[in-house]
Design a protein around this motif. Structure first.
Motif, PDB file in Angstrom:
ATOM      1  N   SER A 185      36.454  80.560  56.505  1.00 34.59           N
ATOM      2  CA  SER A 185      35.390  79.626  56.903  1.00 34.59           C
ATOM      3  C   SER A 185      35.750  78.188  56.528  1.00 34.59           C
ATOM      4  CB  SER A 185      34.036  80.036  56.318  1.00 34.59           C
ATOM      5  OG  SER A 185      34.111  80.281  54.951  1.00 34.59           O
ATOM      6  N   CYS A 186      36.519  78.014  55.452  1.00 37.11           N
ATOM      7  CA  CYS A 186      36.950  76.655  55.059  1.00 37.11           C
ATOM      8  C   CYS A 186      37.915  76.083  56.094  1.00 37.11           C
ATOM      9  CB  CYS A 186      37.610  76.684  53.683  1.00 37.11           C
ATOM     10  SG  CYS A 186      36.543  77.359  52.405  1.00 37.11           S
ATOM     11  N   SER A 187      38.810  76.940  56.610  1.00 37.09           N
ATOM     12  CA  SER A 187      39.725  76.501  57.674  1.00 37.09           C
ATOM     13  C   SER A 187      38.941  76.164  58.942  1.00 37.09           C
ATOM     14  CB  SER A 187      40.740  77.601  58.011  1.00 37.09           C
ATOM     15  OG  SER A 187      41.542  77.920  56.897  1.00 37.09           O
ATOM     16  N   TRP A 188      37.930  76.973  59.228  1.00 37.39           N
ATOM     17  CA  TRP A 188      37.131  76.764  60.437  1.00 37.39           C
ATOM     18  C   TRP A 188      36.443  75.393  60.398  1.00 37.39           C
ATOM     19  CZ3 TRP A 188      32.859  80.752  62.306  1.00 37.39           C
ATOM     20  CH2 TRP A 188      32.404  80.376  63.575  1.00 37.39           C
ATOM     21  N   ARG A 189      35.912  75.007  59.235  1.00 34.15           N
ATOM     22  CA  ARG A 189      35.273  73.674  59.103  1.00 34.15           C
ATOM     23  C   ARG A 189      36.227  72.576  59.566  1.00 34.15           C
ATOM     24  NH1 ARG A 189      34.145  74.706  52.801  1.00 34.15           N
ATOM     25  NH2 ARG A 189      32.604  76.370  53.019  1.00 34.15           N
ATOM     26  N   VAL A 190      37.482  72.684  59.099  1.00 37.08           N
ATOM     27  CA  VAL A 190      38.470  71.644  59.419  1.00 37.08           C
ATOM     28  C   VAL A 190      38.857  71.719  60.898  1.00 37.08           C
ATOM     29  CG1 VAL A 190      40.801  70.791  58.927  1.00 37.08           C
ATOM     30  CG2 VAL A 190      39.295  71.501  57.047  1.00 37.08           C
ATOM     31  N   ARG A 191      38.962  72.934  61.446  1.00 41.68           N
ATOM     32  CA  ARG A 191      39.275  73.068  62.882  1.00 41.68           C
ATOM     33  C   ARG A 191      38.189  72.406  63.737  1.00 41.68           C
ATOM     34  NH1 ARG A 191      40.658  78.760  61.507  1.00 41.68           N
ATOM     35  NH2 ARG A 191      38.774  79.454  62.599  1.00 41.68           N
ATOM     36  N   ILE A 192      36.916  72.552  63.318  1.00 44.02           N
ATOM     37  CA  ILE A 192      35.826  71.902  64.070  1.00 44.02           C
ATOM     38  C   ILE A 192      35.990  70.381  63.999  1.00 44.02           C
ATOM     39  CG2 ILE A 192      33.333  71.584  64.339  1.00 44.02           C
ATOM     40  CD1 ILE A 192      32.970  74.270  62.762  1.00 44.02           C
ATOM     41  N   ALA A 193      36.274  69.867  62.796  1.00 35.80           N
ATOM     42  CA  ALA A 193      36.431  68.414  62.623  1.00 35.80           C
ATOM     43  C   ALA A 193      37.568  67.883  63.505  1.00 35.80           C
ATOM     44  CB  ALA A 193      36.702  68.079  61.162  1.00 35.80           C
ATOM     45  N   LEU A 194      38.699  68.580  63.505  1.00 37.17           N
ATOM     46  CA  LEU A 194      39.852  68.151  64.311  1.00 37.17           C
ATOM     47  C   LEU A 194      39.490  68.156  65.801  1.00 37.17           C
ATOM     48  CD1 LEU A 194      42.583  70.128  62.343  1.00 37.17           C
ATOM     49  CD2 LEU A 194      42.508  67.632  62.542  1.00 37.17           C
ATOM     50  N   ALA A 195      38.733  69.184  66.220  1.00 37.74           N
ATOM     51  CA  ALA A 195      38.326  69.273  67.634  1.00 37.74           C
ATOM     52  C   ALA A 195      37.358  68.145  67.995  1.00 37.74           C
ATOM     53  CB  ALA A 195      37.691  70.635  67.907  1.00 37.74           C
ATOM     54  N   LEU A 196      36.371  67.891  67.134  1.00 37.69           N
ATOM     55  CA  LEU A 196      35.397  66.822  67.406  1.00 37.69           C
ATOM     56  C   LEU A 196      36.058  65.452  67.456  1.00 37.69           C
ATOM     57  CD1 LEU A 196      32.390  67.945  65.147  1.00 37.69           C
ATOM     58  CD2 LEU A 196      32.339  67.776  67.643  1.00 37.69           C
ATOM     59  N   LYS A 197      37.061  65.265  66.596  1.00 39.61           N
ATOM     60  CA  LYS A 197      37.758  63.974  66.540  1.00 39.61           C
ATOM     61  C   LYS A 197      38.838  63.854  67.627  1.00 39.61           C
ATOM     62  CE  LYS A 197      36.020  62.359  62.508  1.00 39.61           C
ATOM     63  NZ  LYS A 197      35.242  61.098  62.482  1.00 39.61           N
ATOM     64  N   GLY A 198      39.070  64.948  68.351  1.00 40.65           N
ATOM     65  CA  GLY A 198      40.082  64.912  69.410  1.00 40.65           C
ATOM     66  C   GLY A 198      41.495  64.776  68.879  1.00 40.65           C
ATOM     67  N   ILE A 199      41.751  65.352  67.699  1.00 40.74           N
ATOM     68  CA  ILE A 199      43.085  65.243  67.072  1.00 40.74           C
ATOM     69  C   ILE A 199      43.938  66.442  67.482  1.00 40.74           C
ATOM     70  CG2 ILE A 199      44.346  65.163  64.882  1.00 40.74           C
ATOM     71  CD1 ILE A 199      41.668  63.966  63.669  1.00 40.74           C
ATOM     72  N   ASP A 200      45.077  66.168  68.090  1.00 42.52           N
ATOM     73  CA  ASP A 200      46.004  67.228  68.488  1.00 42.52           C
ATOM     74  C   ASP A 200      46.810  67.645  67.250  1.00 42.52           C
ATOM     75  OD1 ASP A 200      47.308  68.960  70.200  1.00 42.52           O
ATOM     76  OD2 ASP A 200      48.824  67.487  70.787  1.00 42.52           O
ATOM     77  N   TYR A 201      46.944  68.941  67.012  1.00 46.82           N
ATOM     78  CA  TYR A 201      47.646  69.399  65.812  1.00 46.82           C
ATOM     79  C   TYR A 201      48.321  70.735  66.072  1.00 46.82           C
ATOM     80  CZ  TYR A 201      43.609  72.550  65.165  1.00 46.82           C
ATOM     81  OH  TYR A 201      42.649  73.522  65.349  1.00 46.82           O
TER      82      TYR A 201
ATOM     83  N   TYR B 265      38.551  62.564  54.692  1.00 47.79           N
ATOM     84  CA  TYR B 265      39.727  61.750  55.023  1.00 47.79           C
ATOM     85  C   TYR B 265      39.790  61.483  56.533  1.00 47.79           C
ATOM     86  CZ  TYR B 265      44.481  60.166  55.771  1.00 47.79           C
ATOM     87  OH  TYR B 265      45.567  59.425  56.173  1.00 47.79           O
ATOM     88  N   LEU B 266      39.558  62.539  57.326  1.00 49.01           N
ATOM     89  CA  LEU B 266      39.567  62.373  58.784  1.00 49.01           C
ATOM     90  C   LEU B 266      38.490  61.371  59.211  1.00 49.01           C
ATOM     91  CD1 LEU B 266      40.029  66.097  59.954  1.00 49.01           C
ATOM     92  CD2 LEU B 266      41.783  64.293  59.871  1.00 49.01           C
ATOM     93  N   GLU B 267      37.345  61.447  58.553  1.00 46.81           N
ATOM     94  CA  GLU B 267      36.235  60.547  58.873  1.00 46.81           C
ATOM     95  C   GLU B 267      36.601  59.096  58.535  1.00 46.81           C
ATOM     96  OE1 GLU B 267      32.438  59.126  59.918  1.00 46.81           O
ATOM     97  OE2 GLU B 267      33.579  60.879  60.504  1.00 46.81           O
ATOM     98  N   GLU B 268      37.228  58.901  57.382  1.00 49.47           N
ATOM     99  CA  GLU B 268      37.549  57.533  56.948  1.00 49.47           C
ATOM    100  C   GLU B 268      38.688  56.919  57.765  1.00 49.47           C
ATOM    101  OE1 GLU B 268      38.124  57.946  52.721  1.00 49.47           O
ATOM    102  OE2 GLU B 268      35.989  58.297  52.387  1.00 49.47           O
ATOM    103  N   THR B 269      39.621  57.756  58.203  1.00 49.66           N
ATOM    104  CA  THR B 269      40.780  57.216  58.934  1.00 49.66           C
ATOM    105  C   THR B 269      40.558  57.239  60.447  1.00 49.66           C
ATOM    106  OG1 THR B 269      41.842  59.404  58.908  1.00 49.66           O
ATOM    107  CG2 THR B 269      42.457  57.846  57.156  1.00 49.66           C
ATOM    108  N   ARG B 270      39.647  58.088  60.907  1.00 55.11           N
ATOM    109  CA  ARG B 270      39.408  58.231  62.351  1.00 55.11           C
ATOM    110  C   ARG B 270      37.907  58.348  62.613  1.00 55.11           C
ATOM    111  NH1 ARG B 270      43.970  60.320  60.400  1.00 55.11           N
ATOM    112  NH2 ARG B 270      45.851  60.452  61.691  1.00 55.11           N
ATOM    113  N   PRO B 271      37.158  57.254  62.383  1.00 53.23           N
ATOM    114  CA  PRO B 271      35.695  57.327  62.499  1.00 53.23           C
ATOM    115  C   PRO B 271      35.184  57.571  63.923  1.00 53.23           C
ATOM    116  CG  PRO B 271      36.403  55.065  62.030  1.00 53.23           C
ATOM    117  CD  PRO B 271      37.616  55.928  61.923  1.00 53.23           C
ATOM    118  N   THR B 272      36.045  57.378  64.916  1.00 52.31           N
ATOM    119  CA  THR B 272      35.632  57.657  66.291  1.00 52.31           C
ATOM    120  C   THR B 272      36.406  58.878  66.800  1.00 52.31           C
ATOM    121  OG1 THR B 272      37.315  56.145  67.111  1.00 52.31           O
ATOM    122  CG2 THR B 272      35.123  55.238  66.785  1.00 52.31           C
TER     123      THR B 272
END
Length: 217
Positions: free
Chosen positions: A15-31, A78-85
């Motif tokens: 579930s901790c990994s899932w939280r980060v996967r959601i954040a990456l998807a919402l921020k549109g970050i390819d990984y 960190y994702l929020e601070e470096t990629r707020p949009t």
């Protein structure tokens, strides 16, 4: 794996990994994803190779911008601070931001660690289900009462936040352990609303590269 592309060390059901996967998807970050199987071979998180990335032997770990980060909430911040949009995960209003962190911490510190693999091993097979059900029900009782004063469409008002990223995986855990969710109407309502959003669907454990075939969506 592409040089310079972020790499997420993840386990499909974490579930901790899932939280980060959601954040990456919402921020549109390819990984790129590097699966770490927490059960196979006695747990791949205990290999020397993985422990150089995270001495706590836990997922997720995110390699990004030349640094290696562990702890899901720290990664999301960190994702929020470096990629707020394009999507903000922490409100700009300090009171709302505090509420988001309070709810996130309640789930990430007060519920999830008490029902994860390492604790369940100690509890013993025959006591696992009642233990998990009691832990989640107790936490959800507190969470439901908080949400009744903070929630709009989502956990805090009408904007998606880090709190929602913690909520959805925890509700999925509750369902997996057959917790009766009927006493928590606010939790249920928010969870259903969040699942209409693509970032929550694509990051789901049933849709990961390391999802076993029988659990695939």
């Amino acid at each position: 794996m592409q040089a310079g592309k972020p790499v997420l060390y993840s386990y499909f059901r974490s579930s901790c990994s899932w939280r980060v996967r959601i954040a990456l998807a919402l921020k549109g970050i390819d990984y790129d994803i590097f699966p770490v199987n927490l059960i196979k071979d006695g747990g791949q998180q205990f290999t020397k190779e993985f422990q150089t990335l995270n001495a706590m032997s836990q997922v997720p770990v995110l390699k990004i911008d030349g640094i290696t980060l562990s702890q899901s909430l720290a990664i999301i911040e960190y994702l929020e601070e470096t990629r707020p949009t394009p999507v903000r995960l922490l409100p700009q209003d300090p009171k709302k931001r505090a509420s988001v962190r309070m709810i996130s911490d309640l789930i990430a510190s007060g519920i999830q660690p008490l029902q994860n693999l390492s604790v369940l091993k100690e509890v013993g097979q025959e006591k696992q289900l009642p233990w998990v059900q009691a832990v989640i029900s107790s936490g959800f009782g507190a969470l439901e009462s908080i949400l009744q004063s903070t929630a709009g469409k989502y956990c805090v008002g009408n904007e998606i936040s880090m709190a929602d990223l913690c909520l959805v995986p925890q509700v999925a855990n509750a369902e997996r352990f057959k917790v009766d969710l009927s006493p928590y109407p606010t939790i249920n309502r928010i969870n259903k609303t969040l699942f209409t959003i693509e970032a929550f669907q694509v990051s789901h454990p049933s849709r990961q590269p390391d999802t076993p075939p029988e659990l695939r969506a």
